[in-house]
Design a protein around this motif. Structure first.
Motif, PDB file in Angstrom:
ATOM      1  N   MET A   1       0.778  -1.288  -0.102  1.00  0.00           N
ATOM      2  CA  MET A   1       0.016  -0.040   0.042  1.00  0.00           C
ATOM      3  C   MET A   1       0.827   1.339   0.039  1.00  0.00           C
ATOM      4  O   MET A   1       0.440   2.343  -0.495  1.00  0.00           O
ATOM      5  N   TYR A   2       2.015   1.236   0.329  1.00  0.00           N
ATOM      6  CA  TYR A   2       2.860   2.610   0.706  1.00  0.00           C
ATOM      7  C   TYR A   2       4.210   2.243  -0.077  1.00  0.00           C
ATOM      8  O   TYR A   2       4.869   1.184  -0.382  1.00  0.00           O
ATOM      9  N   GLU A   3       4.602   3.436  -0.478  1.00  0.00           N
ATOM     10  CA  GLU A   3       5.973   3.469  -1.101  1.00  0.00           C
ATOM     11  C   GLU A   3       6.946   3.788  -0.318  1.00  0.00           C
ATOM     12  O   GLU A   3       8.403   3.363  -0.174  1.00  0.00           O
ATOM     13  N   THR A   4       6.855   4.532   0.766  1.00  0.00           N
ATOM     14  CA  THR A   4       7.975   5.145   1.801  1.00  0.00           C
ATOM     15  C   THR A   4       7.721   4.515   3.149  1.00  0.00           C
ATOM     16  O   THR A   4       8.534   4.550   4.214  1.00  0.00           O
ATOM     17  N   LEU A   5       6.679   3.600   3.602  1.00  0.00           N
ATOM     18  CA  LEU A   5       6.623   3.158   4.859  1.00  0.00           C
ATOM     19  C   LEU A   5       6.088   1.561   4.533  1.00  0.00           C
ATOM     20  O   LEU A   5       5.994   1.010   3.552  1.00  0.00           O
ATOM     21  N   VAL A   6       6.576   1.069   5.678  1.00  0.00           N
ATOM     22  CA  VAL A   6       6.262  -0.576   5.855  1.00  0.00           C
ATOM     23  C   VAL A   6       5.444  -0.841   7.266  1.00  0.00           C
ATOM     24  O   VAL A   6       5.913  -0.244   8.223  1.00  0.00           O
ATOM     25  N   ILE A   7       4.427  -1.351   7.203  1.00  0.00           N
ATOM     26  CA  ILE A   7       3.556  -1.435   8.381  1.00  0.00           C
ATOM     27  C   ILE A   7       3.573  -3.028   8.757  1.00  0.00           C
ATOM     28  O   ILE A   7       3.208  -3.926   8.062  1.00  0.00           O
ATOM     29  N   GLU A   8       4.226  -3.123   9.885  1.00  0.00           N
ATOM     30  CA  GLU A   8       3.932  -4.570  10.713  1.00  0.00           C
ATOM     31  C   GLU A   8       3.095  -4.680  11.685  1.00  0.00           C
ATOM     32  O   GLU A   8       3.282  -3.708  12.566  1.00  0.00           O
ATOM     33  N   THR A   9       2.204  -5.598  11.550  1.00  0.00           N
ATOM     34  CA  THR A   9       1.167  -5.879  12.825  1.00  0.00           C
ATOM     35  C   THR A   9       1.559  -7.083  13.388  1.00  0.00           C
ATOM     36  O   THR A   9       1.791  -8.280  13.058  1.00  0.00           O
ATOM     37  N   ARG A  10       1.644  -6.976  14.888  1.00  0.00           N
ATOM     38  CA  ARG A  10       1.926  -8.172  15.522  1.00  0.00           C
ATOM     39  C   ARG A  10       0.828  -8.177  16.881  1.00  0.00           C
ATOM     40  O   ARG A  10       0.925  -7.099  17.830  1.00  0.00           O
ATOM     41  N   GLY A  11      -0.230  -9.027  16.652  1.00  0.00           N
ATOM     42  CA  GLY A  11      -1.250  -8.879  17.415  1.00  0.00           C
ATOM     43  C   GLY A  11      -1.979  -7.364  17.694  1.00  0.00           C
ATOM     44  O   GLY A  11      -2.207  -7.003  16.502  1.00  0.00           O
ATOM     45  N   PRO A  12      -1.986  -6.909  18.745  1.00  0.00           N
ATOM     46  CA  PRO A  12      -2.595  -5.577  18.815  1.00  0.00           C
ATOM     47  C   PRO A  12      -1.608  -4.337  18.786  1.00  0.00           C
ATOM     48  O   PRO A  12      -1.795  -3.191  18.872  1.00  0.00           O
ATOM     49  N   VAL A  13      -0.385  -4.590  18.253  1.00  0.00           N
ATOM     50  CA  VAL A  13       0.659  -3.783  18.238  1.00  0.00           C
ATOM     51  C   VAL A  13       1.138  -3.536  16.800  1.00  0.00           C
ATOM     52  O   VAL A  13       1.354  -4.660  15.912  1.00  0.00           O
ATOM     53  N   ALA A  14       0.870  -2.046  16.137  1.00  0.00           N
ATOM     54  CA  ALA A  14       1.273  -1.927  14.862  1.00  0.00           C
ATOM     55  C   ALA A  14       2.637  -1.152  15.021  1.00  0.00           C
ATOM     56  O   ALA A  14       2.825  -0.179  15.564  1.00  0.00           O
ATOM     57  N   THR A  15       3.460  -1.432  14.055  1.00  0.00           N
ATOM     58  CA  THR A  15       4.863  -0.784  13.793  1.00  0.00           C
ATOM     59  C   THR A  15       4.704  -0.241  12.740  1.00  0.00           C
ATOM     60  O   THR A  15       4.726  -0.881  11.604  1.00  0.00           O
ATOM     61  N   VAL A  16       5.093   1.096  12.578  1.00  0.00           N
ATOM     62  CA  VAL A  16       5.006   1.795  11.214  1.00  0.00           C
ATOM     63  C   VAL A  16       6.394   2.306  10.995  1.00  0.00           C
ATOM     64  O   VAL A  16       7.130   2.990  11.693  1.00  0.00           O
ATOM     65  N   TRP A  17       7.155   1.794  10.094  1.00  0.00           N
ATOM     66  CA  TRP A  17       8.469   1.892   9.746  1.00  0.00           C
ATOM     67  C   TRP A  17       8.751   2.704   8.580  1.00  0.00           C
ATOM     68  O   TRP A  17       8.054   2.722   7.597  1.00  0.00           O
ATOM     69  N   LEU A  18       9.364   4.101   8.868  1.00  0.00           N
ATOM     70  CA  LEU A  18      10.005   4.858   7.663  1.00  0.00           C
ATOM     71  C   LEU A  18      10.695   4.096   7.017  1.00  0.00           C
ATOM     72  O   LEU A  18      11.819   3.596   7.747  1.00  0.00           O
ATOM     73  N   ASN A  19      10.542   3.957   5.712  1.00  0.00           N
ATOM     74  CA  ASN A  19      11.355   2.969   4.995  1.00  0.00           C
ATOM     75  C   ASN A  19      12.120   3.608   3.801  1.00  0.00           C
ATOM     76  O   ASN A  19      11.961   3.358   2.552  1.00  0.00           O
ATOM     77  N   ARG A  20      13.082   4.643   4.234  1.00  0.00           N
ATOM     78  CA  ARG A  20      13.750   5.404   3.041  1.00  0.00           C
ATOM     79  C   ARG A  20      15.271   5.337   3.881  1.00  0.00           C
ATOM     80  O   ARG A  20      15.836   6.503   4.071  1.00  0.00           O
ATOM     81  N   PRO A  21      15.764   4.162   3.956  1.00  0.00           N
ATOM     82  CA  PRO A  21      17.014   4.241   4.581  1.00  0.00           C
ATOM     83  C   PRO A  21      18.344   4.764   3.785  1.00  0.00           C
ATOM     84  O   PRO A  21      19.188   5.375   4.425  1.00  0.00           O
ATOM     85  N   GLU A  22      18.134   4.866   2.773  1.00  0.00           N
ATOM     86  CA  GLU A  22      19.233   5.567   1.725  1.00  0.00           C
ATOM     87  C   GLU A  22      19.276   6.870   2.015  1.00  0.00           C
ATOM     88  O   GLU A  22      20.374   7.503   1.542  1.00  0.00           O
ATOM     89  N   VAL A  23      18.309   7.633   2.566  1.00  0.00           N
ATOM     90  CA  VAL A  23      18.165   9.199   2.787  1.00  0.00           C
ATOM     91  C   VAL A  23      18.077   9.237   4.246  1.00  0.00           C
ATOM     92  O   VAL A  23      17.493  10.417   4.784  1.00  0.00           O
TER      93      VAL A  23
END
Length: 262
Positions: A1-23
């Motif tokens: 769904m996203y170009e710049t983010l990765v969202i991981e969900t583990r049970g009731p916890v969602a982690t929103v990863w900013l995913n532009r490590p090159e910058v």
């Protein structure tokens, strides 16, 4: 769904990863758009109780993308105003979620990155984390992030750091009240998990009401209107199913229904 983010969900916890490590997870218009959308979606997701904001690679977020800033310098006032409004709306969306938010900060959290950390309810930082409101060194000001950073570190400290753009190490961030916890980098996820478990023990409606309560009473004089408002808020909650369940669970020495089962 996203170009710049990765969202991981583990049970009731969602982690929103900013995913532009090159910058170093610097943000531009696309990051702002996607963060706004992601946090709006997670806010209404009844399966999610806690949201963690984190960054891939070496940094949490180094602030605004330099190419984006350069383009802004050549844009019209109206275009800059719309950009600034979108940034302000994104930070507002994070800060006003009805559920707990945690910034997982490692490496650099500069400019807007410090704003993201401040907009979250909690900030857990590694000892290698570095913060700064670096905007004046580019001839601009930390305008959109200012309500959240000032709320985190206070007016007196903001007077210094908004003007000096000095780097703030993790120990200083803790002393200022910006970081709630500072741990070795390898212990960062364990500390976040510890805090998450504490948050999951609370009633979700009560937590949303607690956040609203803070916004309603902070920095206001202790007037009759404030006393009445606080009385109204607790009276409304005492009659809810969640409150009745919480009291029953305590008296029966069992976990409340909202606490995740192993």
């Amino acid at each position: 769904m996203y170009e710049t983010l990765v969202i991981e969900t583990r049970g009731p916890v969602a982690t929103v990863w900013l995913n532009r490590p090159e910058v170093h997870n610097a943000f531009n218009a696309k990051v702002i758009e996607e963060l706004t959308a992601a946090f709006a979606r997670l806010d209404v997701d009844t399966q999610v109780r806690v949201v963690v904001l984190a960054g891939r690679g070496k940094s949490f977020s180094a602030g605004a993308d330099l190419n984006w800033m350069k383009a802004a310098g050549a844009a019209s006032f109206e275009e800059n105003l719309e950009d600034a409004r979108r940034l302000a709306r994104m930070l507002w969306q994070i800060a006003h979620m009805g559920k707990p938010t945690i910034a997982r900060v490692h490496g650099a959290a500069l400019g807007g990155g410090m704003g993201l950390a401040s907009a979250c309810d909690l900030c857990i930082a590694s000892q290698r984390a570095v913060f700064a409101t670096s905007e004046v060194r580019f001839g601009i000001i930390p305008s959109a992030i200012s309500p959240y950073v000032i709320r985190a570190i206070g007016v007196r400290q903001a007077k210094r750091y908004f003007q000096s753009a000095e780097r703030i190490d993790a120990a200083r961030a803790f002393a200022l009240g910006l970081a709630h916890e500072v741990v070795e980098e390898e212990a960062l996820d364990a500390k976040i998990e510890e805090v998450v478990q504490a948050l999951l023990a609370g009633g979700p409606k009560a937590q949303a009401a607690a956040k609203a309560l803070i916004d309603a009473v902070a920095d206001r004089p202790l007037s009759e209107a404030v006393l009445e408002d606080t009385a109204q808020r607790i009276a409304r909650l005492r009659a809810t199913d969640e409150a009745r369940e919480g009291l029953s669970a305590f008296l029966e020495k069992r976990p409340a229904a909202w606490v995740p089962r192993p």
